[in-house]
Design a protein around this motif. Structure first.
Motif, PDB file in Angstrom:
ATOM      1  N   THR A  29       0.844  -1.204   0.000  1.00 52.22           N
ATOM      2  CA  THR A  29       0.000   0.000   0.000  1.00 52.22           C
ATOM      3  C   THR A  29       0.879   1.254   0.000  1.00 52.22           C
ATOM      4  O   THR A  29       0.633   2.212  -0.752  1.00 52.22           O
ATOM      5  CB  THR A  29      -0.925  -0.009   1.242  1.00 52.22           C
ATOM      6  OG1 THR A  29      -1.675  -1.220   1.231  1.00 52.22           O
ATOM      7  CG2 THR A  29      -1.882   1.173   1.228  1.00 52.22           C
ATOM      8  N   ARG A  30       1.919   1.240   0.824  1.00 59.13           N
ATOM      9  CA  ARG A  30       2.826   2.402   0.868  1.00 59.13           C
ATOM     10  C   ARG A  30       3.520   2.595  -0.485  1.00 59.13           C
ATOM     11  O   ARG A  30       3.645   3.710  -0.989  1.00 59.13           O
ATOM     12  CB  ARG A  30       3.894   2.200   1.959  1.00 59.13           C
ATOM     13  CG  ARG A  30       3.330   2.210   3.362  1.00 59.13           C
ATOM     14  CD  ARG A  30       4.397   1.806   4.371  1.00 59.13           C
ATOM     15  NE  ARG A  30       5.314   2.890   4.701  1.00 59.13           N
ATOM     16  CZ  ARG A  30       6.453   2.721   5.374  1.00 59.13           C
ATOM     17  NH1 ARG A  30       6.815   1.518   5.769  1.00 59.13           N
ATOM     18  NH2 ARG A  30       7.231   3.747   5.633  1.00 59.13           N
ATOM     19  N   TYR A  31       3.957   1.478  -1.071  1.00 54.89           N
ATOM     20  CA  TYR A  31       4.617   1.570  -2.381  1.00 54.89           C
ATOM     21  C   TYR A  31       3.652   2.128  -3.433  1.00 54.89           C
ATOM     22  O   TYR A  31       4.031   2.939  -4.282  1.00 54.89           O
ATOM     23  CB  TYR A  31       5.097   0.186  -2.836  1.00 54.89           C
ATOM     24  CG  TYR A  31       6.429  -0.270  -2.289  1.00 54.89           C
ATOM     25  CD1 TYR A  31       7.359   0.623  -1.762  1.00 54.89           C
ATOM     26  CD2 TYR A  31       6.789  -1.622  -2.330  1.00 54.89           C
ATOM     27  CE1 TYR A  31       8.587   0.184  -1.274  1.00 54.89           C
ATOM     28  CE2 TYR A  31       8.017  -2.070  -1.848  1.00 54.89           C
ATOM     29  CZ  TYR A  31       8.908  -1.165  -1.316  1.00 54.89           C
ATOM     30  OH  TYR A  31      10.116  -1.609  -0.845  1.00 54.89           O
ATOM     31  N   GLY A  32       2.404   1.641  -3.399  1.00 54.76           N
ATOM     32  CA  GLY A  32       1.421   2.077  -4.401  1.00 54.76           C
ATOM     33  C   GLY A  32       1.201   3.581  -4.341  1.00 54.76           C
ATOM     34  O   GLY A  32       1.216   4.274  -5.369  1.00 54.76           O
ATOM     35  N   ILE A  33       1.020   4.084  -3.127  1.00 49.60           N
ATOM     36  CA  ILE A  33       0.787   5.529  -2.960  1.00 49.60           C
ATOM     37  C   ILE A  33       2.025   6.317  -3.401  1.00 49.60           C
ATOM     38  O   ILE A  33       1.924   7.314  -4.134  1.00 49.60           O
ATOM     39  CB  ILE A  33       0.410   5.827  -1.489  1.00 49.60           C
ATOM     40  CG1 ILE A  33      -1.004   5.303  -1.234  1.00 49.60           C
ATOM     41  CG2 ILE A  33       0.525   7.311  -1.167  1.00 49.60           C
ATOM     42  CD1 ILE A  33      -1.451   5.336   0.208  1.00 49.60           C
ATOM     43  N   ALA A  34       3.194   5.825  -3.007  1.00 50.86           N
ATOM     44  CA  ALA A  34       4.439   6.521  -3.378  1.00 50.86           C
ATOM     45  C   ALA A  34       4.661   6.497  -4.888  1.00 50.86           C
ATOM     46  O   ALA A  34       5.181   7.470  -5.464  1.00 50.86           O
ATOM     47  CB  ALA A  34       5.623   5.867  -2.659  1.00 50.86           C
ATOM     48  N   ALA A  35       4.247   5.426  -5.537  1.00 51.62           N
ATOM     49  CA  ALA A  35       4.437   5.335  -7.002  1.00 51.62           C
ATOM     50  C   ALA A  35       3.538   6.338  -7.721  1.00 51.62           C
ATOM     51  O   ALA A  35       3.945   6.965  -8.705  1.00 51.62           O
ATOM     52  CB  ALA A  35       4.141   3.906  -7.478  1.00 51.62           C
TER      53      ALA A  35
END
Ligand code: F6P
Length: 320
Positions: free
Chosen positions: A266-272
């Protein structure tokens, strides 16, 4: 998805089956309702393939054409070594790309974690715990084969977590005679059960043990799976101790993800999504010191990340 559509008002599509879907225009409209309930699912809702557009006639041009045809501002590429290496090649050629590291292997450089790894380690550790029951009831050596074709992160982590007697990984070619002597000494010293964790890509020191020629699949990837049988045969033959094998295989890639992997993805998705809006093309989102940061995709795929010397030392503390 929420960040993209609700915060930025983006239109998002997904390509099925990795780079093959980009080339063949296998497009799926994605929005919050279609992505609901995916958090507790393993694998990928988009599907994946071992497909390299650089190895297909006209593949590279088709990727550029697909971007234009689908009126895309950018491409977020989620995957492991193969997928992200292609992404880097395209980014070098000017395609607007952000990478997200996803593989159970945890072998992508510059990031401390790829998502999927924690889940695979949990499954492997659970299996080791369960196999200990038979090892101890039947006075056997149990050899457990886990994934890890080039690096031994899953083997090392699950080996430490499961208290394995010994762990064999691709980065450290093993001496089968030393393995056997150490197991024999352990059993002669009063222990009656041992667990040996073997990464599928573990290799003996050349010339110390017979192994068949490597074979390759249609994409040129080495076919693995089975080193545990050869190791177990040698152990049983040389020590005389009953030795059994379990290959965990694809079980490690299935089921529900751990809480850690759900949070990380989830953190990666938002950061991407943020990176795409900042036009940070050619970058990959990464975990470093518990912060999500952007790193150059080219650094991430420059070389595979192996097990650190410190962690390997910890694993060896358990040995026999
Ligand atoms: O890269 C992920 C991975 O699960 C590796 O750990 C494993 O070696 C490989 O994929 C298996 O590939 P396939 O699904 O093609 O057999």
């Amino acid at each position: 998805m929420r960040k993209a559509t609700r915060h930025y008002d983006d239109e998002v599509i997904g390509f099925s089956n990795g780079w093959q879907g980009v080339v063949e225009r296998q497009v799926l409209a994605l929005d919050v309702p279609t992505m609901q309930h995916t958090l507790p699912q393993g694998g990928t809702v988009l599907g994946t393939s071992r497909y390299n557009p650089f190895k297909v006639d006209g593949g590279v041009d088709e990727v550029f054409a697909s971007m234009t045809d689908n009126e895309l501002d950018g491409l977020i590429v989620i995957g492991g070594e193969g997928t992200l290496s292609c992404a880097n090649e395209f980014a070098q050629r000017g395609l607007p790309i952000v990478g997200v590291p996803k593989t159970i292997d945890n072998d992508i450089g510059v990031t401390e974690r790829t998502f999927g790894f924690d889940t695979a380690v949990s499954i492997a550790t659970d299996a080791i715990d369960r196999l200990r029951t038979t090892a101890e009831s039947h006075n056997r050596i149990m050899v457990v084969e886990v994934m890890g074709r080039h690096v031994g992160h899953i083997a090392t982590w699950s080996g430490i977590a499961g208290g394995a007697t010994m762990t064999l990984i691709p980065e450290e070619p093993f001496d089968i005679e030393a393995v056997c002597q150490s197991l024999q000494a352990r059993h002669e010293g009063g222990r009656f059960a041992s667990l040996v964790v073997v990464a599928e890509g573990a290799k003996p020191i050349p010339g110390t043990m017979p192994i068949p020629e490597d074979t390759y699949d249609e994409f040129g990837h080495i076919r693995l799976g089975g080193i545990s049988h050869r190791v177990a045969n040698e152990i049983e033959r040389r020590t005389g101790i009953e030795t059994r094998v379990t290959i965990l295989g694809y079980v490690q890639r299935g089921g529900t993800p751990t809480a850690f992997d759900r949070v990380l993805s989830t953190r990666y998705g938002i950061a991407a999504i943020d990176a795409a809006h900042d036009q940070a093309w050619g970058s990959m989102v990464a975990l470093r010191s518990d912060e999500i940061v952007r790193v150059p995709l080219s650094d991430a795929v420059a070389e595979l990340k192996g097990v650190s010397a410190e962690l390997w030392d910890v694993a060896q503390e358990f040995f026999a």
